[in-house]
Scaffold this active site. Structure first.
Site, short mmCIF file in Angstrom:
data_model
loop_
_atom_site.label_atom_id
_atom_site.label_comp_id
_atom_site.label_asym_id
_atom_site.label_seq_id
_atom_site.Cartn_x
_atom_site.Cartn_y
_atom_site.Cartn_z
N SER A 185 0.83 -1.21 0.00
CA SER A 185 0.00 0.00 0.00
C SER A 185 0.86 1.25 0.00
O SER A 185 0.53 2.24 0.65
CB SER A 185 -0.89 0.00 1.23
OG SER A 185 -0.08 -0.17 2.38
N TRP A 208 2.57 3.19 -5.28
CA TRP A 208 2.02 2.45 -6.42
C TRP A 208 0.97 1.43 -5.95
O TRP A 208 -0.05 1.22 -6.60
CB TRP A 208 3.15 1.77 -7.19
CG TRP A 208 2.80 1.07 -8.48
CD1 TRP A 208 3.24 -0.16 -8.87
CD2 TRP A 208 1.99 1.56 -9.57
NE1 TRP A 208 2.75 -0.46 -10.12
CE2 TRP A 208 1.98 0.58 -10.57
CE3 TRP A 208 1.26 2.74 -9.77
CZ2 TRP A 208 1.28 0.72 -11.77
CZ3 TRP A 208 0.55 2.89 -10.97
CH2 TRP A 208 0.57 1.89 -11.95
N PHE A 267 11.15 -6.38 0.51
CA PHE A 267 10.34 -6.99 1.57
C PHE A 267 9.62 -8.27 1.15
O PHE A 267 9.08 -8.96 1.99
CB PHE A 267 9.30 -5.98 2.06
CG PHE A 267 9.89 -4.69 2.53
CD1 PHE A 267 10.87 -4.67 3.53
CD2 PHE A 267 9.49 -3.48 1.99
CE1 PHE A 267 11.43 -3.48 3.96
CE2 PHE A 267 10.04 -2.28 2.42
CZ PHE A 267 11.01 -2.28 3.41
N ALA A 327 3.24 6.70 -10.37
CA ALA A 327 2.00 6.41 -9.62
C ALA A 327 1.12 7.64 -9.45
O ALA A 327 -0.10 7.57 -9.65
CB ALA A 327 2.36 5.82 -8.26
N LYS A 337 15.37 -0.93 -15.91
CA LYS A 337 15.27 0.52 -16.22
C LYS A 337 15.55 1.36 -14.98
O LYS A 337 15.93 2.53 -15.10
CB LYS A 337 13.91 0.85 -16.84
CG LYS A 337 12.69 0.67 -15.95
CD LYS A 337 12.37 1.84 -15.05
CE LYS A 337 11.32 1.50 -14.01
NZ LYS A 337 11.12 2.55 -13.02
P1 NAD Z 1 6.83 2.99 -1.84
O1 NAD Z 1 8.14 3.46 -2.32
O2 NAD Z 1 5.76 3.99 -1.68
O3 NAD Z 1 7.23 2.15 -0.53
C1 NAD Z 1 6.88 2.28 0.68
C2 NAD Z 1 6.07 1.07 1.12
O4 NAD Z 1 6.89 0.13 1.81
C3 NAD Z 1 4.99 1.51 2.09
O5 NAD Z 1 3.78 0.90 1.78
C4 NAD Z 1 5.53 1.03 3.42
O6 NAD Z 1 4.50 0.77 4.32
C5 NAD Z 1 6.21 -0.24 3.01
N1 NAD Z 1 7.16 -0.76 3.99
C6 NAD Z 1 8.07 -0.08 4.73
N2 NAD Z 1 8.73 -0.91 5.56
C7 NAD Z 1 8.23 -2.15 5.32
C8 NAD Z 1 8.51 -3.44 5.83
N3 NAD Z 1 9.47 -3.63 6.75
N4 NAD Z 1 7.82 -4.49 5.35
C9 NAD Z 1 6.89 -4.32 4.41
N5 NAD Z 1 6.56 -3.13 3.88
C10 NAD Z 1 7.24 -2.06 4.32
O7 NAD Z 1 6.28 1.77 -2.71
P2 NAD Z 1 5.63 1.80 -4.15
O8 NAD Z 1 5.96 3.07 -4.87
O9 NAD Z 1 4.22 1.43 -4.00
O10 NAD Z 1 6.46 0.66 -4.91
C11 NAD Z 1 6.07 -0.68 -4.96
C12 NAD Z 1 6.63 -1.30 -6.23
O11 NAD Z 1 5.99 -0.66 -7.35
C13 NAD Z 1 8.13 -1.10 -6.43
O12 NAD Z 1 8.70 -2.27 -6.94
C14 NAD Z 1 8.22 0.01 -7.46
O13 NAD Z 1 9.36 -0.08 -8.28
C15 NAD Z 1 6.97 -0.24 -8.28
N6 NAD Z 1 6.44 0.94 -8.98
C16 NAD Z 1 6.37 2.16 -8.37
C17 NAD Z 1 5.83 3.24 -9.07
C18 NAD Z 1 5.70 4.60 -8.45
O14 NAD Z 1 5.57 5.59 -9.20
N7 NAD Z 1 5.71 4.73 -7.14
C19 NAD Z 1 5.34 3.05 -10.36
C20 NAD Z 1 5.41 1.80 -10.95
C21 NAD Z 1 5.98 0.75 -10.24
P1 13P Z 2 10.66 5.23 -9.70
O1 13P Z 2 10.58 4.10 -8.74
O2 13P Z 2 12.05 5.60 -10.11
O3 13P Z 2 9.86 6.44 -9.23
O4 13P Z 2 9.95 4.77 -11.05
C1 13P Z 2 8.58 4.76 -11.12
C2 13P Z 2 8.16 3.90 -12.25
O5 13P Z 2 8.41 2.73 -12.24
C3 13P Z 2 7.49 4.57 -13.37
O6 13P Z 2 7.06 3.65 -14.33
#
Ligand code: NAD
Ligand code: 13P
Length: 416
Positions: free
Chosen positions: A11, A14, A115, A171, A271
């Site tokens: 949560s 993303w 994680f 996101a 990437k």
């Molecule tokens: P985020 O960077 O917002 O991460 C924080 C999350 O980690 C929070 O939900 C937090 O509660 C959790 N967390 C912290 N400590 C923890 C622990 N010990 N155990 C379990 N959870 C813990 O995360 P995100 O942006 O949602 O990224 C998730 C995945 O999605 C990643 O692999 C990322 O590359 C990918 N992604 C992100 C984006 C974006 O724009 N944010 C876009 C596409 C893909």
């Molecule tokens: P970052 O984790 O570098 O923000 O990338 C987000 C992403 O995956 C966009 O597609």
């Protein structure tokens, strides 16, 4: 009973956005899905940040510390990781991992890759044996002996089939319903097809299928699944490309479903390393030509990596034609967190870890650990020199190379 139930494991920025996308769709398709969507939240205690505008500032919640799940369920907003976005009311934030997954038929894994291994151990025994999954995690699971996609490692740990989702998806932009595209990769074994070829002139019951054969199944992308799968009950709508399209597609979030799980997963993982390198050169104010060069070289190394280590599975077109390939590379090298933090680290002459701590409010970079993991894997095979950009980015992070040296480090002289 005849409908899929969906849980999002994660949560963050993303994870919460994907929960919103899915909850909008489950509400619109109550014939196929239980409208209620569970979202597992890593619990923490916080006060509502000033930045959040959706809640009533005079409420009792405004000053004291509260559990993040309480705040999400009360305000229908993830005030920490996705502030100012109204979430559908059919999302329930659940702090119990086991309870949130226990009777879901579709599990969406969406959290920082650091994680997931530990969480899978905690989920074991609580997941339906016939559940299926989609991993939105951008990273790879690496040991010095082996490299695995998270779809594979999660699938093996939980005994379920898992596909992947990846694309050019910042996101916050998706959450604001600005147009974007994504790629979903899914290629389950034939047992999930509702029309198995009858061997003796009749359709076998699920219990009569030879499950040992399935353990050796190679999906059409060539990945070998070592998972002993349990067939889904026949009353559930078949989980195929069409159903996944219904689950993820929105007017602002266009989904293309393919079968190349390896290509889609590697695009999302690698990437992030290239985006760090793009951020490094941007930090030196080298301009857009330098960034374009990094992206070009990065894309070639991503494709080469796929072809070298996932030989029969990866399709070149996934890198060049899908959102999960070139489009994600472009968006990530323009405004992704890895790019922005790498740029700031050069500008401020501090480590990227310090920037991550001070600028991301608990969000996490994936590129730094992926750079370490991929370098370790390449070195163990003596292949690091064949991937100069991936290797140099790791060396810059380690303080073993300078950003200024990148042009020489990645130079490929003409062969006359
Ligand atoms: P985020 O960077 O917002 O991460 C924080 C999350 O980690 C929070 O939900 C937090 O509660 C959790 N967390 C912290 N400590 C923890 C622990 N010990 N155990 C379990 N959870 C813990 O995360 P995100 O942006 O949602 O990224 C998730 C995945 O999605 C990643 O692999 C990322 O590359 C990918 N992604 C992100 C984006 C974006 O724009 N944010 C876009 C596409 C893909
Ligand atoms: P970052 O984790 O570098 O923000 O990338 C987000 C992403 O995956 C966009 O597609």
């Amino acid at each position: 009973e005849g409908k899929h139930k969906v849980t999002i494991v994660g949560s963050g920025n993303w994870g919460t956005t994907i929960a919103k996308v899915i909850a909008e769709n489950t509400k619109e398709h109550p014939d196929l899905f239980e409208p209620d969507v569970q979202m597992w939240v890593y619990e923490e205690e916080i006060t509502i940040p000033e930045a959040s505008k959706l809640h009533d500032s005079s409420s009792e919640y405004s000053t004291e510390k509260h559990k993040l799940t309480t705040l999400i369920n009360y305000f229908h907003e993830n005030v920490k990781y996705l502030p100012n976005i109204a979430l559908p009311h059919n999302i329930t934030a659940n702090p119990s991992l086991q309870d949130s997954v226990k009777d879901s038929t579709i599990l969406i894994f969406n959290l920082p890759h650091q994680f997931i291994d530990k969480l899978c151990d905690q989920m074991k025994g609580f997941v339906l044996p016939y559940a299926r999954g989609v991993s939105c995690i951008k990273g790879v699971s690496v040991s010095s002996e082996d490299i695995k996609l998270f779809s594979e490692s999660i699938g093996e740990k939980l005994g379920i089939y898992v596909g992947a989702l990846s694309g050019a998806n910042i996101a916050n932009e998706v959450a604001l319903e600005k147009f974007s595209e994504t790629t979903v990769a899914y290629d389950p074994p034939p047992m999930d097809s509702r029309n198995p070829t009858p061997k003796e002139g009749r359709t076998p019951q699920a219990s009569q299928l030879d499950l040992t054969k399935i353990t050796e199944h190679k999906d059409s992308s060539g990945l070998k699944s070592k998972v002993r799968l349990t067939p889904q009950p026949s009353e559930l709508p078949p989980l195929d490309h069409q159903l996944l399209h219904i689950l993820f597609h929105r007017p602002y979030f266009h989904v293309h479903v393919v079968s190349d799980v390896a290509g889609v997963s590697l695009g999302g993982a690698l990437k992030n390393i290239v985006a760090l390198a793009a951020g490094f050169v941007a930090g030196l104010e080298w301009g857009d030509n330098a960034k374009a060069a990094i992206m070009r070289i990065g894309l070639l190394e991503m494709r080469k990596f796929g072809k070298m280590f996932f030989e029969n599975s990866v399709r070149t077109a996934t890198f060049t034609e899908e959102s999960a390939g070139v489009a994600d590379l472009i968006t990530s090298c323009s405004s992704g967190r890895n790019y922005r933090c790498a740029k700031m680290s050069v500008e401020r002459k501090i480590s990227i870890g310090e920037v991550e701590k001070s600028e991301l409010n608990g969000q996490m970079l994936q590129g730094t650990s992926t750079a370490h993991e991929v370098y370790g894997f390449l070195k163990a095979r003596g292949k690091e020199d064949e991937f100069p950009l991936l290797t140099s980015t790791y060396r810059i992070l380690q303080g073993e190379a300078k950003v200024e040296d990148l042009p020489n480090l990645v130079a490929k002289p003409n062969e006359f």
